[in-house]
Write an enzyme that holds these catalytic residues in place. Structure first.
Site, PDB file in Angstrom:
ATOM      1  N   LYS A  71       0.815  -1.221   0.000  1.00 11.09           N
ATOM      2  CA  LYS A  71       0.000   0.000   0.000  1.00 11.09           C
ATOM      3  C   LYS A  71       0.848   1.270   0.000  1.00 11.09           C
ATOM      4  O   LYS A  71       0.610   2.185  -0.796  1.00 11.09           O
ATOM      5  CB  LYS A  71      -0.940  -0.022   1.212  1.00 11.09           C
ATOM      6  CG  LYS A  71      -1.763   1.252   1.406  1.00 11.09           C
ATOM      7  CD  LYS A  71      -2.931   1.047   2.324  1.00 11.09           C
ATOM      8  CE  LYS A  71      -2.591   0.360   3.610  1.00 11.09           C
ATOM      9  NZ  LYS A  71      -1.646   1.144   4.449  1.00 11.09           N
ATOM     10  N   THR A  73       3.997   1.534  -0.856  1.00 12.11           N
ATOM     11  CA  THR A  73       4.733   1.551  -2.118  1.00 12.11           C
ATOM     12  C   THR A  73       3.857   2.096  -3.244  1.00 12.11           C
ATOM     13  O   THR A  73       4.304   2.920  -4.062  1.00 12.11           O
ATOM     14  CB  THR A  73       5.206   0.119  -2.460  1.00 12.11           C
ATOM     15  OG1 THR A  73       5.990  -0.388  -1.383  1.00 12.11           O
ATOM     16  CG2 THR A  73       6.016   0.098  -3.747  1.00 12.11           C
ATOM     17  N   ARG A  94       2.543   8.587   6.790  1.00  8.76           N
ATOM     18  CA  ARG A  94       2.767   8.481   8.229  1.00  8.76           C
ATOM     19  C   ARG A  94       4.232   8.171   8.517  1.00  8.76           C
ATOM     20  O   ARG A  94       4.936   7.635   7.676  1.00  8.76           O
ATOM     21  CB  ARG A  94       1.898   7.359   8.829  1.00  8.76           C
ATOM     22  CG  ARG A  94       0.400   7.621   8.741  1.00  8.76           C
ATOM     23  CD  ARG A  94      -0.380   6.382   9.086  1.00  8.76           C
ATOM     24  NE  ARG A  94      -0.049   5.301   8.164  1.00  8.76           N
ATOM     25  CZ  ARG A  94      -0.140   4.009   8.463  1.00  8.76           C
ATOM     26  NH1 ARG A  94      -0.541   3.634   9.656  1.00  8.76           N
ATOM     27  NH2 ARG A  94       0.164   3.084   7.569  1.00  8.76           N
ATOM     28  N   LYS A 105       8.353  -5.912  10.264  1.00 11.13           N
ATOM     29  CA  LYS A 105       8.541  -5.292   8.952  1.00 11.13           C
ATOM     30  C   LYS A 105      10.002  -5.108   8.578  1.00 11.13           C
ATOM     31  O   LYS A 105      10.436  -5.459   7.483  1.00 11.13           O
ATOM     32  CB  LYS A 105       7.843  -3.926   8.918  1.00 11.13           C
ATOM     33  CG  LYS A 105       6.331  -3.998   8.853  1.00 11.13           C
ATOM     34  CD  LYS A 105       5.772  -2.589   8.724  1.00 11.13           C
ATOM     35  CE  LYS A 105       4.256  -2.604   8.560  1.00 11.13           C
ATOM     36  NZ  LYS A 105       3.723  -1.244   8.426  1.00 11.13           N
ATOM     37  N   ALA A 273      -3.572   1.856  12.589  1.00 15.37           N
ATOM     38  CA  ALA A 273      -5.012   1.848  12.300  1.00 15.37           C
ATOM     39  C   ALA A 273      -5.749   0.734  13.024  1.00 15.37           C
ATOM     40  O   ALA A 273      -6.975   0.756  13.109  1.00 15.37           O
ATOM     41  CB  ALA A 273      -5.242   1.713  10.799  1.00 15.37           C
ATOM     42  N   PHE A 301      -3.393  -0.176   7.333  1.00 12.96           N
ATOM     43  CA  PHE A 301      -3.993  -1.498   7.210  1.00 12.96           C
ATOM     44  C   PHE A 301      -5.117  -1.505   6.173  1.00 12.96           C
ATOM     45  O   PHE A 301      -5.068  -0.770   5.202  1.00 12.96           O
ATOM     46  CB  PHE A 301      -4.457  -2.012   8.567  1.00 12.96           C
ATOM     47  CG  PHE A 301      -3.305  -2.325   9.496  1.00 12.96           C
ATOM     48  CD1 PHE A 301      -2.282  -3.170   9.105  1.00 12.96           C
ATOM     49  CD2 PHE A 301      -3.230  -1.765  10.764  1.00 12.96           C
ATOM     50  CE1 PHE A 301      -1.215  -3.461   9.944  1.00 12.96           C
ATOM     51  CE2 PHE A 301      -2.157  -2.045  11.613  1.00 12.96           C
ATOM     52  CZ  PHE A 301      -1.156  -2.897  11.201  1.00 12.96           C
ATOM     53  N   PHE A 381       2.832  -8.627  -9.606  1.00 13.89           N
ATOM     54  CA  PHE A 381       3.925  -9.567  -9.341  1.00 13.89           C
ATOM     55  C   PHE A 381       4.201 -10.316 -10.633  1.00 13.89           C
ATOM     56  O   PHE A 381       3.288 -10.573 -11.426  1.00 13.89           O
ATOM     57  CB  PHE A 381       3.555 -10.552  -8.224  1.00 13.89           C
ATOM     58  CG  PHE A 381       3.656  -9.970  -6.844  1.00 13.89           C
ATOM     59  CD1 PHE A 381       4.730 -10.294  -6.015  1.00 13.89           C
ATOM     60  CD2 PHE A 381       2.690  -9.091  -6.365  1.00 13.89           C
ATOM     61  CE1 PHE A 381       4.828  -9.758  -4.738  1.00 13.89           C
ATOM     62  CE2 PHE A 381       2.779  -8.549  -5.096  1.00 13.89           C
ATOM     63  CZ  PHE A 381       3.845  -8.883  -4.277  1.00 13.89           C
ATOM     64  N   TRP A 409       6.796  -1.037  -7.724  1.00 12.97           N
ATOM     65  CA  TRP A 409       7.968  -1.537  -7.002  1.00 12.97           C
ATOM     66  C   TRP A 409       9.150  -1.662  -7.960  1.00 12.97           C
ATOM     67  O   TRP A 409      10.254  -1.219  -7.660  1.00 12.97           O
ATOM     68  CB  TRP A 409       7.668  -2.904  -6.371  1.00 12.97           C
ATOM     69  CG  TRP A 409       8.748  -3.361  -5.433  1.00 12.97           C
ATOM     70  CD1 TRP A 409       8.776  -3.211  -4.079  1.00 12.97           C
ATOM     71  CD2 TRP A 409       9.986  -4.016  -5.792  1.00 12.97           C
ATOM     72  NE1 TRP A 409       9.950  -3.725  -3.560  1.00 12.97           N
ATOM     73  CE2 TRP A 409      10.713  -4.234  -4.592  1.00 12.97           C
ATOM     74  CE3 TRP A 409      10.549  -4.439  -6.993  1.00 12.97           C
ATOM     75  CZ2 TRP A 409      11.963  -4.852  -4.570  1.00 12.97           C
ATOM     76  CZ3 TRP A 409      11.805  -5.052  -6.976  1.00 12.97           C
ATOM     77  CH2 TRP A 409      12.498  -5.257  -5.772  1.00 12.97           C
TER      78      TRP A 409
END
Length: 556
Positions: A71, A73, A94, A105, A273, A301, A381, A409
């Site tokens: 998200k 990215t 954020r 992460k 969130a 999220f 992907f 990405w």
């Protein structure tokens, strides 16, 4: 394949003053933190065109899965893509919390060629905002315990102290503690607890405050405890609001950094969130809307958490409203929701995809309830097949949502060009008629029921005896006419993280209700949600290191 940190460290950053100048931002309004980071001074707000306001696009996602959705990215890549099309766009994000960076992460500044940099600084200490919030939070805790030690003239009931200490780290050992042990000189013994800094009301207040005056007023309204008569005791009663404001004076200023394509990124505030309202600061978003033509922001999220709170809390409190929403999904995540094993997600599986689409379907339906145009984007992907992509595209368009692929990405802004073009088309040709999900003047139980039934799909809500008692107290204090902020697992539409897809016939359990009087909302904790996460069996911190030349490695 290069890692995110390798890509970020190979990037040639421009001085942040040049980033600002390229966007028409006077460097006299910057307070520099080295060469590549800056805070905006308070004076910039007086220099802005009061009548200018950019189009606002919110980026949200389906429920997160181990397959990853991308998200942040996508948010960054979309803004880069718009700038490649000649559209003046700023991304407003954020700030990452240290807890998840060291826990699961390992990094939270986007990925691949759609990142904000300097990546290591942003993920670790940045400009110290979260440290300042931690200090302000714990100053208030210290003043509560000092007040008890020095005679307790406010007659605080030690069993009714609700203010928690905070730490910006996943540390389950601090969920429940005892303070004041060791004799009279060490304070009054009592049970206490810690929460992660991003769950603190301090974070919510900083993210919702309009200016320094508003910040101080909100801090003063924080209810820290109740006295022996059941009356609230506030931070202002303890005379802590002034010192807390002093600690947060600079943290209130939004931060300016850059994307890998040298476009501006404003990063400020970082509530989760799942246990807070999950949006960056109002000041940052409004500033971006004054400085750009299209502002791209995100909410944490899935759309059941971050987007709902963005609409019903942040928009309501700030007066802003979105012109469109981008909903991020992946073929892999949809197959996971459809029952496919994580090890099999690279294989074509249209049956699992169709079965798992129900999660995306529910999020589209939810967003459409706010009367905002929806664009679904599949974060690409290499293993996605044309057949799988077409299934998702056809189903989305049949529901009235627009659709675009993104490959941000791997290709950065160029990979976001198709999504950027689709978003521009929607902004130019579809009108947002944004509305809130509920009237904040409804009862607390009614508001919680509406969110749980309309957004989560629950058949009903059960309230613990403790929650019922707390709701009655909030109502008696006249603090019930505020939006609700529901803390819930991010992994499911329900309050049970194991229920994937689109659960039905479930009940949400509200175990605790509190009022964040300074932030201006009511918090309802559901299921087994906790406000202090723990580290996993193998924390990301084990892989993070610094080489002999001072170069950080292993940060995702």
């Amino acid at each position: 394949m290069k890692s995110d940190i390798e890509i970020a460290q190979e990037a040639k950053m421009l001085p942040i003053t040049q980033i600002a100048e390229n966007f028409g931002i006077g460097t006299e309004y910057l307070e520099l933190y080295g060469k590549y980071k800056a805070k905006f001074s308070d004076e910039i707000y007086d220099s802005l065109d009061k009548n200018k306001s950019a189009k606002l696009v919110l980026v949200t996602a389906i429920n997160p899965t181990p397959a990853g959705e991308g998200k942040t990215t996508t948010t960054i890549g979309l803004s880069q893509g718009l700038n490649r099309l000649g559209v003046k766009s700023i991304v407003a994000l954020r700030e990452p919390s240290l807890g998840p960076c060291m826990g699961i992460k390992g990094g939270a500044a986007g990925g691949g060629y759609s990142q904000v940099v300097p990546m290591e600084d942003i993920n670790l200490h940045f400009t110290g905002d979260l440290h300042a919030m931690t200090a302000a939070n714990n100053l208030l805790s210290a003043m509560i315990d000092n007040h008890l030690q020095q005679g307790n003239t406010l007659n605080i009931d030690t069993r009714s102290i609700i203010w928690k200490r905070a730490l910006d780290m996943n540390d389950r050992a601090l969920r429940n503690v005892v303070v004041g042990m060791g004799g009279r000189l060490n304070g009054v013994p009592r049970e206490d607890s810690f929460q992660i800094t991003v769950a603190s009301e301090i974070m919510a207040i900083v993210c919702l405050a309009e200016n320094i005056k508003d910040l101080k007023e909100r801090l003063g309204k924080i209810i820290v405890a109740y006295n022996s008569k059941g009356e609230p005791v506030t931070a202002k009663d303890l005379k802590a609001d002034g010192a807390m404001t002093a600690l947060l004076k600079d943290a209130l200023k939004p931060n300016l950094v850059q994307t890998l394509e040298h476009t501006p990124a404003i990063i400020h505030g970082g509530p989760f969130a799942n246990i807070a309202h999950g949006c960056n600061s109002v000041r940052a978003t409004k500033l971006a809307m004054k400085l750009s033509d299209v502002t791209i922001t995100e909410a944490g999220f899935g759309a059941d958490l971050g987007a709902e709170k963005f609409f019903d809390i942040k928009c309501r409190k700030s007066g802003i409203s979105p012109d469109a929403v981008v909903l991020v999904a992946t073929v892999r995540a949809l197959k996971f929701n459809g029952g496919a094993l994580k090890s099999d997600l690279d294989k074509e599986d249209t049956d699992a995809l169709k079965k798992g689409f129900v999660n995306l379907e529910k999020h589209i339906e939810n967003l459409q309830k706010y009367n905002v145009p929806v664009v679904v984007t599949l974060n690409s992907f290499i293993t996605d097949t044309e057949k799988e992509i077409n299934i998702v595209k056809e189903k989305c368009e049949a529901m009235g949502a627009d659709f675009a692929l993104s490959d941000v990405w791997a290709k950065g802004g160029e990979g976001g060009r198709a999504l950027a073009e689709k978003v521009l088309d929607v902004l130019n040709n579809k009108k947002s008629e944004f509305k809130y999900l509920y009237d904040e003047n409804l009862s607390i139980c009614e508001k919680i029921n509406i969110v749980c039934k309309e957004i989560y799909g629950a058949k009903g809500v059960s309230f613990s005896d403790k929650a019922v008692k707390e709701i009655k107290r909030i109502e008696n204090l006249g603090l019930d006419k505020q939006p609700v902020c529901i803390a819930k697992t991010q992994y499911s539409l329900s309050d049970n993280p194991k229920l994937l897809g689109r659960p039905t016939d479930f009940e949400v359990t509200v175990k605790q209700v509190t009022v964040s009087a300074g932030a201006g909302f009511i918090v309802a904790l559901t299921g087994d949600i906790m406000t202090m996460p723990g580290l996993p069996k193998i924390p990301a911190a084990e892989k993070i290191d610094v080489d002999d030349n001072g170069k950080i490695i292993g940060l995702f």
